[in-house]
Design an enzyme around this catalytic site. Structure first.
Site, PDB file in Angstrom:
ATOM      1  N   ALA A 167       9.642  -1.125   6.000  1.00 15.09           N
ATOM      2  CA  ALA A 167       8.745  -1.191   5.109  1.00 15.09           C
ATOM      3  C   ALA A 167       9.071  -1.743   4.045  1.00 15.09           C
ATOM      4  O   ALA A 167      10.223  -1.887   3.485  1.00 15.09           O
ATOM      5  CB  ALA A 167       7.881  -0.008   5.194  1.00 15.09           C
TER       6      ALA A 167
ATOM      7  N   ASP B  85       1.343  -1.027   0.357  1.00 14.05           N
ATOM      8  CA  ASP B  85      -0.029  -0.006  -0.135  1.00 14.05           C
ATOM      9  C   ASP B  85       1.061   0.974  -0.208  1.00 14.05           C
ATOM     10  O   ASP B  85       1.967   1.667  -0.615  1.00 14.05           O
ATOM     11  CB  ASP B  85      -1.159   0.013   1.326  1.00 14.05           C
ATOM     12  CG  ASP B  85      -2.587   0.706   1.139  1.00 14.05           C
ATOM     13  OD1 ASP B  85      -2.012   1.875   1.202  1.00 14.05           O
ATOM     14  OD2 ASP B  85      -3.369   0.218   0.906  1.00 14.05           O
TER      15      ASP B  85
ATOM     16  N   CYS C  54       1.175   1.362   5.290  1.00 15.30           N
ATOM     17  CA  CYS C  54       0.970  -0.118   4.669  1.00 15.30           C
ATOM     18  C   CYS C  54      -0.323   0.022   4.619  1.00 15.30           C
ATOM     19  O   CYS C  54      -0.921  -1.118   4.077  1.00 15.30           O
ATOM     20  CB  CYS C  54       1.490  -1.121   5.435  1.00 15.30           C
ATOM     21  SG  CYS C  54       3.319  -0.459   5.474  1.00 15.30           S
TER      22      CYS C  54
END
Length: 240
Positions: free
Chosen positions: A167, A98, A198
């Site tokens: 991430a 995301d 995310c």
């Protein structure tokens, strides 16, 4: 169909791009990936002696938010004018995952690997990337781990204090990877307040600086990441 062992290249070209614009770096990744895919196509068409290269790029970006191909635009909490006020840019890109933030004080790593030189397993690839970060953080006394169903590296998983420190999001084409990981070292975490990181609500982010209470040498962290990456991926040699 697999690749002959004699054509498996376990050397990796490493380059530190220092501070570089996100779009320029994305374009460079795409160029390197396309070159490797073209070589693989030639090999498939009969040029059996072709060996494909592998690359590992380190970079630090100016303030930028990137949204993965399956991400929700609503996870960006700023409009165009607010982005400009914060000196940040925004890109919708072709990796998984995301929304995330990249910026100064963050180590971003982009392995552009032909996985046929190593193993053809995307799940294993992601888990080994995570492991390289977990082992690196352990050298600083930071205990990190995976969070089931959530790619990346976390602290205090399963508690109300769970927070993300690294991430990850990748793309692969014909077993060639691009994009990678973003480890918060001395990052200004305030920029994460402008997104739902995310796409996961209620989870905090952290950095090595916050956890250790002091600035951390990014150069030293990069060396440790490469050390563990080399061991985990059984890299023969880094070419700098």
């Amino acid at each position: 169909m697999g690749i002959n062992n004699e054509n498996m290249n376990k050397n990796v070209h490493v380059k530190d791009l220092l501070i570089k614009d996100y779009k320029e770096t994305w374009d460079l990744q795409t160029k390197l990936l396309d070159e490797i895919v073209a070589l693989k196509r030639e090999r498939r068409n009969g040029s059996v002696d072709i060996v494909t290269p592998n690359h590992f790029l380190f970079v630090e970006h100016s303030h930028v938010y990137t949204l993965g191909k399956s991400g929700d635009f609503n996870n960006l909490l700023l409009n165009e004018n607010q982005l400009k006020e914060k000196g940040a840019t925004f890109y919708k890109i072709n990796r998984g995952g995301d929304i995330t933030y990249h910026g100064p004080g963050q180590i971003v790593g982009y392995p552009i690997l032909d996985l046929e030189n190593f193993f053809t397993d995307i799940h294993k690839y992601l888990r080994l990337l995570e492991e390289a970060i977990i082992l690196t953080l352990a050298e600083y006394g930071i205990k990190s781990e995976r969070s089931e169903g959530e790619t990346g590296v976390w602290l205090d998983v399963g508690t109300p204090f769970a927070r993300k420190i690294c991430a990850m999001g990748i793309r692969a084409s014909r077993w060639v990877t691009m994009h990678g990981f973003a480890l918060n070292v001395n990052t200004n975490l305030g920029y994460f307040d402008n997104i739902i990181p995310c796409g996961i609500r209620g989870k905090a982010v952290t950095s090595m600086e916050v956890e250790l209470g002091e600035k951390v040498s990014e150069e030293a962290v990069k060396e440790k990441i490469l050390k563990h990456f080399k061991s985990l991926f059984e890299v023969k040699e880094f070419i700098k």
